[in-house]
Design a protein around this motif. Structure first.
Motif, PDB file in Angstrom:
ATOM      1  N   LYS A  78       0.831  -1.207   0.000  1.00  0.00           N
ATOM      2  CA  LYS A  78       0.000   0.000   0.000  1.00  0.00           C
ATOM      3  C   LYS A  78       0.865   1.256   0.000  1.00  0.00           C
ATOM      4  O   LYS A  78       0.566   2.228  -0.703  1.00  0.00           O
ATOM      5  CB  LYS A  78      -0.937  -0.018   1.205  1.00  0.00           C
ATOM      6  N   ASP A  79       1.936   1.245   0.778  1.00  0.00           N
ATOM      7  CA  ASP A  79       2.808   2.421   0.872  1.00  0.00           C
ATOM      8  C   ASP A  79       3.521   2.714  -0.444  1.00  0.00           C
ATOM      9  O   ASP A  79       3.848   3.877  -0.737  1.00  0.00           O
ATOM     10  CB  ASP A  79       3.856   2.211   1.970  1.00  0.00           C
ATOM     11  N   ASN A  80       3.752   1.676  -1.247  1.00  0.00           N
ATOM     12  CA  ASN A  80       4.494   1.847  -2.502  1.00  0.00           C
ATOM     13  C   ASN A  80       3.616   1.784  -3.740  1.00  0.00           C
ATOM     14  O   ASN A  80       4.114   1.702  -4.861  1.00  0.00           O
ATOM     15  CB  ASN A  80       5.594   0.782  -2.591  1.00  0.00           C
ATOM     16  N   ASN A  81       2.295   1.824  -3.522  1.00  0.00           N
ATOM     17  CA  ASN A  81       1.348   1.762  -4.644  1.00  0.00           C
ATOM     18  C   ASN A  81       1.575   0.524  -5.517  1.00  0.00           C
ATOM     19  O   ASN A  81       1.564   0.593  -6.746  1.00  0.00           O
ATOM     20  CB  ASN A  81       1.431   3.036  -5.503  1.00  0.00           C
ATOM     21  N   GLY A  82       1.802  -0.577  -4.852  1.00  0.00           N
ATOM     22  CA  GLY A  82       2.007  -1.831  -5.567  1.00  0.00           C
ATOM     23  C   GLY A  82       3.435  -2.019  -5.999  1.00  0.00           C
ATOM     24  O   GLY A  82       4.344  -1.313  -5.555  1.00  0.00           O
ATOM     25  N   GLY A  83       3.648  -3.029  -6.871  1.00  0.00           N
ATOM     26  CA  GLY A  83       5.002  -3.316  -7.324  1.00  0.00           C
ATOM     27  C   GLY A  83       5.116  -4.743  -7.817  1.00  0.00           C
ATOM     28  O   GLY A  83       4.192  -5.267  -8.437  1.00  0.00           O
TER      29      GLY A  83
END
Length: 640
Positions: free
Chosen positions: A516-521
């Motif tokens: 959530k903090d990295n907008n996915g990946g």
């Protein structure tokens, strides 16, 4: 050169492609099944397709997984499935009627036909000569809507059974031996067809145990012929009109062969934490046992439990052992209640559970801390029992029962007990708990509880895919690792936003918040990523968390299909050594992804490390289009 069973069915059901090994084909589906853990999503997807009525010969919805009702969620899901099934023309097996695979075998399975189900143990029906395959819920929904089911043409491996089983050696020991020889990834892109004189010595329930647990091989499915033993079963079920002889040609050709000598088999167990970690019980030794669980879709038939009752009759469960038994269907339970054998089981001190999956999917009966649990189930993945510190062994019903009495793991061939049983000529037939769908579905109001949330839908693919490595996992990661299955989470199978908080929870408790903090990946994985259950939640939840691609050494078949269905790109390392050079939070960029899809290879930049490596895309033309539009539902909408 003649045809084997698999080729006979594929030829008669082929609607697209050619039967060349590895080439994509579309197969017409005769029947489907769903269960409540995966069914809610499947029927939400069916609704989204905008059809009025299912187009299969027969589709059945079962309630067998989420049976504990500590809150309103499970009951609401059951009511949703019941009403949506009635509306769209699907038969509905009520809670308490039994486990989907056991009931389907009893009442619906048909030799020579095709079946897909939103449960990885759907191959159970191969025990009567069906081509039965596990699939993601969306694939099942599409089949109900009249679409073909797409697979790559598999190799057909003949498993030649010679000889016959010794007393107290079971069908479970046959499939454990196959797993020992082939491993959990040895069946990828293969179908196992059982043949040889040994087949005639096996009843339908024994055959179904073998085809059920063939799912643990990673195989597309497993199949037995439909012969005079099959006819015996169908007659006893009052379904003689559904039976047809279905046998391979005398000169049938196979791609490879494995010989299993039944005379030489001895009782086996799969040790923690994998179904292929198999050893002779006599070699493992008499380890102390805390819990024994008998049942599941693998070993809960009338034949299995009658043998258990004969072992337990007049004896008591060891003082330090908790024995729980779950009959596979109401038919099994009621017949045993009427002939007195259920009384023998109760008298022994065993606890009788309802006719459901129960402990097999972590729905109750979790072992104690550091407990040793013997189970007649099909999986002993880490944490699946509900207790992370537990050690779960997979064994036959015979081994389970004698060990429950002894208090230690015991080789049942050491016991002088006659467990021969005479199977009834007629089973008790009562289909009153299988509800027929409404004749006018348009008049049915679908009941939708507050826990049922919309499923995530992906967007069209752009030219660049970028993000950070959110997690790096080892070989043989199961769908239980990706989306844990236990009594606390199962009630939320229709609530993807809630489940997202627990993605990879048993591997890395911070994965969800990191995503959530990295907008996915990206997810980085080893070999056989996504083995185990067919649950598409293991793709839907990562989709909700913004996972753009999974880069793995290799993928399990059903999970790879589920990723593609949801628009998540499955990429395989061209050189597996590049796996070693990746670390959590490395920033990756895949440029010109659209061109890469066509070429089957992409260049992946590790911005953090300043390195570049290649990834392979083993996709069909149709799968490429599905990825481009953001998933299978989008593909259906755009092509209608």
């Amino acid at each position: 050169m003649g045809d084997n069973l698999v080729n006979k069915i594929l030829k008669s059901h082929l609607v697209e492609g050619e039967l060349k090994i590895g080439e994509p084909i579309g197969v017409r589906i005769d029947q489907t099944l769903t269960q409540d853990s995966t069914g809610t999503m499947a029927y939400l997807q069916l609704e989204a397709m905008g059809i009025d009525r299912v187009k299969t010969k027969k589709s059945v919805a079962f309630i067998d997984h989420n049976m504990l009702q500590q809150g309103f969620e499970n009951a609401d899901d059951h009511k949703f499935i019941q009403t949506v099934a009635s509306k769209y023309g699907v038969y509905f097996s009520k809670p308490g009627n039994g486990i989907c695979h056991q009931v389907f075998l009893e009442r619906f399975a048909t030799p020579g036909e095709t079946l897909i189900g939103s449960d990885s143990h759907t191959p159970t029906a191969g025990g009567v000569g069906m081509l039965a395959m596990g699939a993601g819920g969306l694939d099942v929904a599409l089949a109900m809507g009249g679409s073909a089911y797409y697979i790559n043409t598999p190799k057909v491996c003949k498993i030649n059974l010679v000889g016959s089983l010794k007393p107290m050696v079971a069908a479970k020991d046959i499939i454990l031996e196959v797993l020992r020889k082939i491993t959990v990834k040895g069946g990828v892109s293969r179908i196992f067809e059982y043949a040889g004189e040994g087949v005639k010595t096996l009843s339908v329930p024994k055959r179904a145990t073998i085809t059920n647990m063939g799912a643990e091989l990673g195989a597309t499915t497993s199949i037995f012929p439909s012969d005079e033993r099959t006819l015996e079963f169908f007659r006893a079920q009052g379904r003689e009109n559904d039976w047809v002889e279905f046998i391979p040609d005398k000169d049938a050709v196979y791609d490879d062969e494995l010989i299993i000598n039944l005379d030489e088999l001895r009782p086996l167990a799969a040790k923690p934490h994998s179904p292929d970690n198999v050893e002779k019980i006599s070699n493992i030794g008499r380890i102390k046992v805390d819990q024994v669980a008998i049942g599941s879709c693998t070993n809960s038939s009338y034949e299995d439990l009658m043998k258990v009752s004969k072992i337990l009759k007049g004896k008591k469960v060891h003082r330090d052992v908790s024995l729980v038994i779950a009959p596979g269907s109401r038919q099994v339970m009621e017949m045993m209640a009427r002939n007195g054998s259920l009384g023998d089981i109760i008298s022994s001190g065993a606890r009788v559970l309802e006719n459901s999956c129960g402990p097999c999917i972590g729905m109750g009966q979790a072992p104690g801390t550091n407990g040793v649990s013997l189970r007649t189930f099909n999986r002993n993945f880490y944490g699946r029992s509900g207790t992370l510190s537990a050690n779960v062994y997979l064994v036959s019903p015979e081994t389970a029962a004698v060990s429950a009495i002894a208090g230690v793991l015991t080789d049942p061939t050491e016991m002088d007990i006659d467990i021969n049983i005479e199977m009834p000529n007629e089973f008790l037939i009562d289909d009153s708990m299988i509800l027929k769908p409404a004749k006018q579905g348009s008049k049915v109001e679908v009941v939708r509880g507050p826990n049922i949330k919309p499923f995530p839908v992906n967007e069209k693919l752009g030219e660049v895919v970028e993000g950070k490595v959110l997690i790096k996992v080892e070989d043989n990661i199961t769908t239980d690792h990706i989306m844990p299955s236990n009594s606390k989470l199962l009630p939320f199978r229709s609530n993807i936003p809630y489940l997202a908080n627990f993605c990879f929870n048993t591997v890395d408790s911070e994965f969800s918040s990191r995503a959530k903090d990295n907008n996915g990946g990206f997810i980085i994985a080893g070999n056989n990523y996504g083995q185990g259950s067919s649950r598409e939640h293991a793709a839907l939840v990562p989709l909700y968390l913004g996972i753009k691609a999974v880069i793995a050494k290799s993928f399990a078949r059903i999970h790879k299909a589920n990723l593609i269905n949801n628009g998540i790109i499955p990429i395989e390392f061209e050189n597996e050594v590049n796996y070693d050079g990746l670390e959590k939070l490395d920033e990756l960029i895949v440029e010109n992804i659209q061109i890469g899809l066509c070429r089957g290879v992409v260049s992946i930049k590790n911005v953090t490390k300043g390195t570049v490596f290649n990834g392979l895309l083993h996709l069909t033309k149709k799968e490429i289009e599905v990825i481009r539009v953001g998933g299978r539902l989008n593909y259906v909408k755009f092509n209608n």
